[in-house]
Design a protein around this motif. Sequence first.
Motif: not given
Length: 173
Positions: A89-115
């Motif tokens: 779901i993370m890889e699909a999300s990044i691909e989708h958000l890139s396709s809709v010209r998103t500048d940046a995504v922010f998250v307050l989350g687990v520092p060992t997962f999202y990097p």
Amino acid sequence: MNHADIDAIIEVHRLAFGKEEGEDIAQLARDFLGLPDTISISSERDRKIVGNVLFTPFNFVDHPDANCYLLAPCGVLPAYQGHGVGKEIMEASIEHLSSVRTDAVFVLGVPTFYPRYGFAPTDKQTPYPDLMSAPEAWMALELTEGSVKKLSGKTVAIPQFMRPHWWNTSQHG
């Protein structure tokens, strides 16, 4: 999105976040799914939704043209955790958000997962910077090169996410 999918997504978040946070996160997911600008990405196994991540608009007051999103919540049914659903779901999300010209995504989350997906700690403000006791948990993923560097100042999430307790990192493990 049909009612069965919405119910399945809400249930994913309820179960993924457990007894302590599950009901609150499920209600948040229900609220977000009712908004027209929410982006929902799900993963299925055997024609059943087993993972979901939601993205809602995240605005920098002084930069109204920046197209940014807040990632939350991200959940996987307990029986499917550790089987690549979160990665999918993370890889699909990044691909989708890139396709809709998103500048940046922010998250307050687990520092060992999202990097693992390119997120890095950021010095950009949360809506409640005085509640930030775990700065390593506040991360950004730049999808348009150079966009994060240009952002500064006060931030605003959607109304359901502007309650201070969502931003108080001292309350979360």
